[in-house]
Design a protein around this motif. Structure first.
Motif, PDB file in Angstrom:
ATOM      1  N   THR A 159      64.124  93.723  32.651  1.00  0.00           N
ATOM      2  CA  THR A 159      63.083  94.275  31.789  1.00  0.00           C
ATOM      3  C   THR A 159      61.852  93.380  31.869  1.00  0.00           C
ATOM      4  O   THR A 159      61.960  92.169  31.749  1.00  0.00           O
ATOM      5  CB  THR A 159      63.571  94.335  30.327  1.00  0.00           C
ATOM      6  OG1 THR A 159      64.812  95.022  30.310  1.00  0.00           O
ATOM      7  CG2 THR A 159      62.574  95.065  29.452  1.00  0.00           C
ATOM      8  N   ASN A 207      62.092  98.812  32.881  1.00  0.00           N
ATOM      9  CA  ASN A 207      62.935  99.096  31.736  1.00  0.00           C
ATOM     10  C   ASN A 207      64.407  99.187  32.160  1.00  0.00           C
ATOM     11  O   ASN A 207      64.937 100.259  32.374  1.00  0.00           O
ATOM     12  CB  ASN A 207      62.477 100.424  31.114  1.00  0.00           C
ATOM     13  CG  ASN A 207      62.758 100.452  29.641  1.00  0.00           C
ATOM     14  OD1 ASN A 207      63.604  99.700  29.161  1.00  0.00           O
ATOM     15  ND2 ASN A 207      62.076 101.332  28.936  1.00  0.00           N
ATOM     16  N   SER A 221      53.451  96.643  26.557  1.00  0.00           N
ATOM     17  CA  SER A 221      53.934  97.858  27.212  1.00  0.00           C
ATOM     18  C   SER A 221      54.970  97.494  28.270  1.00  0.00           C
ATOM     19  O   SER A 221      54.778  96.557  29.048  1.00  0.00           O
ATOM     20  CB  SER A 221      52.773  98.614  27.850  1.00  0.00           C
ATOM     21  OG  SER A 221      52.220  97.844  28.883  1.00  0.00           O
ATOM     22  N   ARG A 222      56.066  98.237  28.295  1.00  0.00           N
ATOM     23  CA  ARG A 222      57.151  97.930  29.221  1.00  0.00           C
ATOM     24  C   ARG A 222      56.841  98.494  30.600  1.00  0.00           C
ATOM     25  O   ARG A 222      56.571  99.675  30.747  1.00  0.00           O
ATOM     26  CB  ARG A 222      58.452  98.537  28.712  1.00  0.00           C
ATOM     27  CG  ARG A 222      59.037  97.753  27.569  1.00  0.00           C
ATOM     28  CD  ARG A 222      60.522  97.986  27.508  1.00  0.00           C
ATOM     29  NE  ARG A 222      61.125  96.997  26.651  1.00  0.00           N
ATOM     30  CZ  ARG A 222      62.409  96.999  26.332  1.00  0.00           C
ATOM     31  NH1 ARG A 222      63.199  97.958  26.794  1.00  0.00           N
ATOM     32  NH2 ARG A 222      62.903  96.066  25.564  1.00  0.00           N
ATOM     33  N   ASP A 262      61.439  89.534  30.819  1.00  0.00           N
ATOM     34  CA  ASP A 262      61.785  89.586  29.400  1.00  0.00           C
ATOM     35  C   ASP A 262      63.290  89.679  29.178  1.00  0.00           C
ATOM     36  O   ASP A 262      63.805  89.176  28.195  1.00  0.00           O
ATOM     37  CB  ASP A 262      61.095  90.780  28.734  1.00  0.00           C
ATOM     38  CG  ASP A 262      59.611  90.569  28.618  1.00  0.00           C
ATOM     39  OD1 ASP A 262      59.222  89.528  28.059  1.00  0.00           O
ATOM     40  OD2 ASP A 262      58.840  91.400  29.118  1.00  0.00           O
ATOM     41  N   ALA A 309      57.675  93.258  30.504  1.00  0.00           N
ATOM     42  CA  ALA A 309      56.619  93.884  29.700  1.00  0.00           C
ATOM     43  C   ALA A 309      55.335  93.106  29.862  1.00  0.00           C
ATOM     44  O   ALA A 309      55.342  91.885  29.969  1.00  0.00           O
ATOM     45  CB  ALA A 309      57.034  93.926  28.234  1.00  0.00           C
TER      46      ALA A 309
END
Lengths: 274, 370
Positions: free
Chosen positions: B10, B20, B16-17, B56, B12
């Motif tokens: 993940t 994902n 905003s990602r 992340d 970002a």
């Protein structure tokens, strides 16, 4: 074919010619006066041109023990030390301003401009007062400090622009190949920003060489630079010495400006102050 | 030659990602292409693997070693940049040898390796040339040489061909693929060019909005796209809504305003020439087909074992080889290739063989865009 041209067309060069002539006079008039004074042995009112030409004043200026040579040495020493001091601040500061996401970035850039914003005499009188209490008055270190503050605006702004003009992917490529951050900086970023850093150093050098007000308030009477010598000579009616000193100051200015023109590329200039 | 593991990654940017939960396994010696439109996260994934983008969540392992938190210089990856990213203050040889210098190779060994790279990449005689004097194709070869010189675990290619002229792009495409196979190096290639991915890669990863839409060999993703998105992205972007029922062996299509009822064989699992249907039971489907895999017939002509749409030619163009027609069916215009020269205004039939059909359950929003 040419004779068939309308007469108005044929005379169109006149206003342009007059404007160019006026511009040339404004620029070269004082320079001619300077040149004449530098080689005048005798010249007094009401004569339009010197009565006698010669180089006896040059011999006096360039005598090994003359004040002029000592002042030149002091001027160059101070200018070089100022460049070193400015670089010590502007290289890290410029890199940080160009690469890191700093809060208050605009304000920091503006802060370096502040010393130029206030009336210099008022500023330098107070600087001189403070330097007295610190024992910096009349020392080379004191003058270098004053020049550094003055030169930092060129130094930091241009250096930041030079670093910003270095493509980030060039640094990434070096990191990717296995170079650490420091190695990348000294091996890739700094060499690529070198022309801009060089240009900023030349600006600082020239500014320091020409600086008068700060040197006057902080340095006099112990420190005598070329501009101070010129001032004294001019005030004392010794126009020949003043003119020759001015010519000596003119040489590095013109020379370095030609160099700067080659060093400062459009991509760097476009990023100044951004 | 090493493997790459990406697990549940993940990433970002400022809230905003971009990625994902992406999981990917690249086998040793494999060439994997990350394909997607701009903003799908393919470049971010590559930059996360190379260490330029902080992660992340999730895990990245190269050759079995967890490098999720390692800075770029501690990862044994080598990247080829879209912008070449050659150092203009160094010669060709210095650029290629930089990574070796960092690895404290001796000077003769570096010279030998650089000469080998120059030979490999057909750059002989350019060793002492300043890189700013090279052409685009030569520059990208130098960048490739710089990356290959350090014999990295993983070669990362970030749209390396998109700044080049069309002809050089095609040439370099095959050269890179041939080199990769010869050296047996593991490579991850980012591109938005479908054909480039198909030609170069062993497997293609299609990314959409930060998630993997499909992973497969070029043939798999072309023949059996996993979703309507993948089908459209790979060129099956003519979409006709149908009412259909799936039986054990066939797809029963109900009659509509512009077509008759027809029963088509199902494809998949060895059967190459049947229709692809990603839906159990019956209901509305979006049937995707490619411009180049259908043909036209004169109106009234109804070949068996094919879906036939009745329409009228509204546009004609000759892109070379075959004619390309815009055919209006109902309110929709489909693009169809055909060998014969026809006239705008002609009533025609679009003949869609079962193997050209990719059917996905029709959702309301898909119906709106079709």
């Amino acid at each position: 074919m040419i004779t068939t041209l309308a007469p108005a067309r044929a005379l169109a060069w006149i206003p342009r010619g007059l404007a160019l002539g006026l511009l040339a006079f404004v620029i070269f008039g004082p320079l001619t006066n300077l040149g004449l004074w530098a080689v005048a042995e005798k010249w007094y009112f009401p004569h339009t041109l010197p009565l006698q030409y010669g180089f006896s004043f040059w011999e006096r200026v360039f005598a090994p023990r003359s004040n002029a040579m000592a002042s030149l040495a002091t001027s160059v020493t101070i200018a070089l030390l100022t460049v070193a001091a400015c670089l010590a601040v502007s290289v890290p500061a410029g890199y940080a301003l160009a690469r890191l996401r700093l809060p208050w970035r605009g304000a920091i850039l503006l802060a370096f401009l502040l010393p130029q914003a206030f009336p210099s005499v008022a500023v330098y009188i107070n600087v001189a007062r403070i330097f007295y209490t610190l024992g910096l008055n009349g020392t080379v270190a004191g003058v270098v400090l004053v020049h550094t503050v003055h030169g930092l605006v060129f130094s930091v702004w241009i250096t930041a622009a030079a670093f910003a003009a270095v493509d980030r992917s060039l640094e990434e490529a070096a990191r990717d190949m296995g170079a650490g951050p420091l190695r990348t900086f000294f091996g890739i970023t700094l060499p690529l920003a070198a022309p801009g850093v060089m240009a900023s150093s030349i600006f600082v050098f020239l500014e320091s060489l020409d600086e008068f007000t700060g040197t006057y308030f902080v340095g006099v009477p112990d420190i005598s630079t070329l501009p101070l010598l010129m001032f004294n000579a001019g005030m004392g009616g010794n126009f020949q010495i003043a003119a020759i000193t001015a010519l000596i100051l003119l040489v590095p200015s013109v020379g370095f400006m030609l160099v700067i023109e080659r060093f400062l590329k459009a991509d760097v200039l476009a990023k100044v102050g951004h | 030659m090493s493997e790459l593991h990406v697990e549940n990654l993940t990433v970002a940017y400022g809230g905003s990602r971009v990625l994902n939960g992406v999981s990917l396994h690249v086998r040793p010696g494999e060439f994997v292409a990350l394909l997607g439109s701009s903003g799908c996260g393919k470049t971010t994934l590559l930059r996360a693997v190379s260490g330029f983008v902080p992660v992340d969540g999730g895990r990245i392992a190269i050759a079995g070693r967890d490098v999720t938190k390692a800075p770029p210089e501690r990862r044994d990856t080598a990247m080829v940049f879209q912008s070449y990213a050659l150092w203009p203050h160094m010669t060709t040889a210095q650029n290629i040898g930089y990574g070796l210098k960092l690895r404290r190779w001796t000077r003769p060994r570096i010279a030998e390796r650089v000469a080998e790279m120059l030979r490999l990449l057909k750059l002989d005689g350019l060793a002492d040339r300043n890189v700013t004097q090279l052409s685009g194709g030569q520059r990208q070869r130098v960048a490739l040489g710089r990356a290959l010189a350090i014999d990295p675990d993983i070669l990362l290619l970030d749209e390396p061909l998109s700044n080049l002229d069309a002809r050089i792009r095609l040439e370099l495409r095959h050269e890179i693929r041939a080199l990769q196979q010869r050296l047996g190096i593991t490579a991850v290639h980012v591109t938005h060019d479908r054909e480039e991915a198909m030609v170069m890669a062993d497997r293609i990863v299609i990314l959409n909005a930060g998630v993997i839409a499909q992973i497969g060999t070029p043939e798999e993703i072309y023949r059996r796209p996993a979703s309507a998105f993948v089908a459209s992205f790979l060129g099956a972007d003519n979409v006709v809504p149908l009412q259909a029922t799936r039986t054990e062996r066939t797809l029963e299509i109900a009659a509509g305003p512009d077509h008759d009822a027809v029963s088509l064989p199902l494809g998949g699992d060895g059967a190459q020439d049947g229709a692809q249907v990603e839906m159990p039971g019956s209901g509305p489907v979006a049937a995707h087909f490619r411009t180049e895999s259908v043909r036209l017939a004169s109106a009234g002509h109804t070949p068996p074992d094919a879906l036939v749409l009745r329409g009228r030619i509204t546009q004609a163009a000759y892109p070379g080889g075959r004619w390309r027609y815009g055919v209006a069916v109902g309110g929709t215009v489909f693009l169809v290739d055909d060998d014969d020269r026809r006239t705008v205004g002609d009533a025609v039939a679009i003949v869609i063989p079962p193997s050209a059909l990719h059917c996905f359950p029709l959702r309301r929003e898909a119906a709106g865009t079709a």
